[in-house]
Design a protein around this motif. Structure first.
Motif, PDB file in Angstrom:
ATOM      1  N   LEU A 112      39.665  12.318   5.838  1.00 62.15           N
ATOM      2  CA  LEU A 112      39.451  13.376   6.826  1.00 62.15           C
ATOM      3  C   LEU A 112      37.966  13.566   7.120  1.00 62.15           C
ATOM      4  O   LEU A 112      37.581  13.856   8.244  1.00 62.15           O
ATOM      5  CB  LEU A 112      40.092  14.685   6.368  1.00 62.15           C
ATOM      6  N   LEU A 113      37.132  13.397   6.097  1.00 62.58           N
ATOM      7  CA  LEU A 113      35.692  13.545   6.318  1.00 62.58           C
ATOM      8  C   LEU A 113      35.182  12.505   7.309  1.00 62.58           C
ATOM      9  O   LEU A 113      34.222  12.737   8.040  1.00 62.58           O
ATOM     10  CB  LEU A 113      34.937  13.393   4.993  1.00 62.58           C
ATOM     11  N   ASN A 168      35.516  26.511   4.514  1.00 65.63           N
ATOM     12  CA  ASN A 168      34.337  25.773   4.126  1.00 65.63           C
ATOM     13  C   ASN A 168      34.710  24.295   4.066  1.00 65.63           C
ATOM     14  O   ASN A 168      34.819  23.693   3.005  1.00 65.63           O
ATOM     15  CB  ASN A 168      33.920  26.258   2.740  1.00 65.63           C
ATOM     16  N   VAL A 169      34.915  23.683   5.254  1.00 64.44           N
ATOM     17  CA  VAL A 169      35.607  22.404   5.335  1.00 64.44           C
ATOM     18  C   VAL A 169      34.857  21.270   4.630  1.00 64.44           C
ATOM     19  O   VAL A 169      35.422  20.553   3.805  1.00 64.44           O
ATOM     20  CB  VAL A 169      35.856  22.044   6.815  1.00 64.44           C
ATOM     21  N   ARG A 170      33.583  21.149   4.936  1.00 66.70           N
ATOM     22  CA  ARG A 170      32.836  20.009   4.416  1.00 66.70           C
ATOM     23  C   ARG A 170      32.869  19.969   2.884  1.00 66.70           C
ATOM     24  O   ARG A 170      33.177  18.953   2.278  1.00 66.70           O
ATOM     25  CB  ARG A 170      31.399  20.086   4.904  1.00 66.70           C
ATOM     26  N   GLN A 171      32.549  21.099   2.271  1.00 66.48           N
ATOM     27  CA  GLN A 171      32.466  21.102   0.808  1.00 66.48           C
ATOM     28  C   GLN A 171      33.806  20.891   0.139  1.00 66.48           C
ATOM     29  O   GLN A 171      33.902  20.193  -0.866  1.00 66.48           O
ATOM     30  CB  GLN A 171      31.875  22.427   0.326  1.00 66.48           C
ATOM     31  N   GLY A 188      31.263  19.653  13.199  1.00 64.89           N
ATOM     32  CA  GLY A 188      30.229  19.784  14.214  1.00 64.89           C
ATOM     33  C   GLY A 188      29.303  18.589  14.277  1.00 64.89           C
ATOM     34  O   GLY A 188      28.118  18.722  14.534  1.00 64.89           O
ATOM     35  N   ILE A 189      29.863  17.391  14.007  1.00 62.68           N
ATOM     36  CA  ILE A 189      29.011  16.202  14.069  1.00 62.68           C
ATOM     37  C   ILE A 189      29.345  15.423  15.355  1.00 62.68           C
ATOM     38  O   ILE A 189      30.498  15.195  15.643  1.00 62.68           O
ATOM     39  CB  ILE A 189      29.231  15.285  12.836  1.00 62.68           C
ATOM     40  N   VAL A 201      38.263  15.327  13.127  1.00 59.60           N
ATOM     41  CA  VAL A 201      37.881  16.363  12.159  1.00 59.60           C
ATOM     42  C   VAL A 201      36.375  16.560  12.185  1.00 59.60           C
ATOM     43  O   VAL A 201      35.876  17.680  12.165  1.00 59.60           O
ATOM     44  CB  VAL A 201      38.356  15.987  10.738  1.00 59.60           C
ATOM     45  N   ARG A 202      35.639  15.448  12.254  1.00 61.00           N
ATOM     46  CA  ARG A 202      34.171  15.551  12.291  1.00 61.00           C
ATOM     47  C   ARG A 202      33.725  16.377  13.489  1.00 61.00           C
ATOM     48  O   ARG A 202      32.865  17.250  13.374  1.00 61.00           O
ATOM     49  CB  ARG A 202      33.553  14.151  12.381  1.00 61.00           C
TER      50      ARG A 202
END
Lengths: 234, 303
Positions: A221-222, A193-196, A233-234, A227-228
């Motif tokens: 990293l965000l 659950n990478v983003r959170q 998936g951005i 990483v994005r």
């Protein structure tokens, strides 16, 4: 506090960790992120010495974990909450917690810690006599974390605690992780659950095919281009 | 009606004894994940020890459980440590091979008994000679008590009481002590047990010892009401296997009921059909349970 230096590990002929190095400092929340099969769980198994590394060293507070017995590692406060919860499904919630405090260090404080855990998870208190296998997924994860806390961890290693839970429960579990961290327990978290997780961790390491490919603070990293693209998936 | 009650009483008493044989087997099955096909042969070891203690040393067969339980426990620990555990430890060895190993161990025990004691039938003789002195078997071993018109043999009653006592002891051990809880934890999830700091290897070896010790108790308790010869082992292996299937694999509470059902089936079969078919009745019940309740009685219990 915990230093992993140049660790290689194999399942039989299949090498899954290649020269993995990272460090966890006192009080931090560290996240290991990566896709399925990147070697995240394998790192935790190597630290708790369920799997022996073929090369490298793992040092926890001047104590070499590679040559230690699993129960000695627990005695030193390195506690592993496994992926998929792995409760003792035919025991009650309370018995599951008791199983967490078998070490000589934790045993004298068993009753005090059970009360503490029930304070942390009031829902488990209501169900203390219920058979663990009949609990919901979220409750089972709470038992798994509580069972880890019973061992009086200095560092708590959580392997995918959000696995298979509804989004609202995932939020709840991460909230619990942050609360545990505020109690002064260092956290090593493995997550997909990478983003959170990047949003609340102190630092994170990205694993790909058994190698550490990136590291940085959660925010770094965000905002990282790679990483994005690969994980957010951005 | 009297015959019925008499049969019921004997069935329950012998069933209690069968139950501890079954509990031993089911405990081993739960933790080691193997069917211990040497179970009856281990029981036979205890019967021979009890026989030797009476015949050569004049020791009361019921007192000899204080010797057979620890002796067989140690023998079983050795078997488990040096013969079974090396096979469990390797992932590449299939569990089937561990079962074959227990068959082999059973055969060795049986043939050793044949070599040492010959194939003769033995039983507790009414008198024995110790240093030229004649010793009579304690009187209670040949008596019965009568309630209404039912006679209950004292040896069976003692065997039943000791069985209940041992079963209760085992339950307290499994539910109230850390070692006992570790045994259950290892049976339920070996990987998680290891993460709790439990040495699953030690627990596995210990469990084989405990299961065999219960078996040993049953052996000593059986001798005064049974006869003994080297091929007696497989009979009890089959009984133990039937009990564990009746009770549901790995279920200790199920094994108690499995033991009682087998005991009742056998005594009723002997009374109402024919003495010669008593084992057949047990096996027919076994087949019916397999067909209609494949999970055994486990579905009705939790432990």
């Amino acid at each position: 506090m915990l230093k992993v230096n140049h660790v290689d590990m194999s399942y039989g002929d299949l090498q899954v960790l290649w020269d993995v190095s990272f460090e966890v400092r006192q009080g931090e929340i560290i996240v290991l992120v990566g896709a399925n099969g990147a070697g995240k769980s394998s790192i935790l198994k190597t630290i708790s010495n369920i799997k022996n590394p073929s090369h490298g060293e793992i040092i926890f507070e001047d104590f070499n974990l590679v040559t230690a017995q699993p129960h000695e590692i627990i005695e030193h406060g390195v506690i592993h909450v496994p992926e998929g919860r792995h409760l003792f499904n035919e025991m009650t919630v309370e018995e599951n917690l008791i199983m967490g405090s078998l070490s000589q260090r934790a045993k004298p404080r068993r009753n005090e810690m059970i009360d503490y855990c029930f304070g942390l998870f009031p829902r488990l208190k209501e169900r203390r006599k219920q058979i663990a296998g009949t609990l919901s997924g979220g409750e089972q994860q709470m038992v798994a974390i509580a069972r880890g806390l019973m061992a009086l961890p200095k560092i708590l290693m959580l392997d995918e605690p959000s696995l298979g839970l509804a989004p609202i429960l995932v939020q709840e579990i991460f909230e619990i992780v942050r609360n545990v961290s505020k109690e002064g327990i260092t956290i090593l978290l493995v997550e997909q659950n990478v983003r959170q997780t990047l949003a609340f961790c102190d630092r994170a390491y990205v694993l790909e095919n058994g190698r550490v490919t990136k590291e940085g603070t959660g925010n770094e990293l965000l905002n990282d281009e790679y990483v994005r693209e690969a994980y957010l998936g951005i | 009606m009297e015959t019925f009650l008499q049969t019921l009483a004997s069935g329950i008493l012998i069933g209690g004894l069968y139950a501890i044989i079954g509990i031993g087997m089911t405990l081993i099955m739960g933790v080691l994940n193997i069917i211990n096909l040497a179970h009856g042969q281990i029981l036979m070891i205890s019967m021979y020890i009890t026989w030797v203690l009476w015949h050569y040393f004049g020791i009361d067969p019921y007192m000899s459980i204080f010797i057979t339980i620890p002796t067989v426990f140690l023998i079983a620990e050795g078997i488990s440590k040096y013969f079974l555990h090396p096979l469990i430890d390797k992932d590449s060895i299939l569990p089937e091979n561990q079962v074959l190993m227990t068959v082999g161990i059973g055969m060795v025990i049986m043939e050793l008994a044949r070599t040492i004691f010959t194939s003769d039938f033995k039983s507790i003789s009414p008198t024995t000679t110790l240093r030229g002195e004649k010793i009579d078997i304690p009187g209670y071993l040949q008596n019965s008590i009568h309630i209404a018109n039912i006679s209950i043999s004292i040896p069976l009653l003692i065997a039943f009481s000791i069985s209940i006592f041992l079963t209760l002891g085992l339950f307290l051990f499994l539910t109230k002590t850390d070692k006992g809880r570790s045994v259950r934890a290892t049976a339920q999830d070996k990987g998680a047990a290891a993460l709790m700091g439990i040495s699953t290897a030690k627990i596995t070896i210990l469990t084989y010892g405990i299961g065999s010790a219960l078996d040993a108790a049953a052996g000593s308790l059986l001798l005064p009401i049974y006869y003994l010869y080297p091929d007696v082992g497989p009979i009890f292996t089959v009984k133990a296997f039937v009990i564990t299937i009746l009770g549901g694999l790995g279920s200790t509470v199920g094994a108690i009921f499995g033991g009682l059902i087998l005991g009742l089936a056998e005594t009723f079969g002997a009374t109402y059909i024919s003495m010669g078919y008593k084992d057949a009745v047990g096996l027919i019940i076994f087949l019916l349970v397999l067909v209609f309740f494949p999970g055994g009685l486990k579905r009705f219990t939790k432990v």
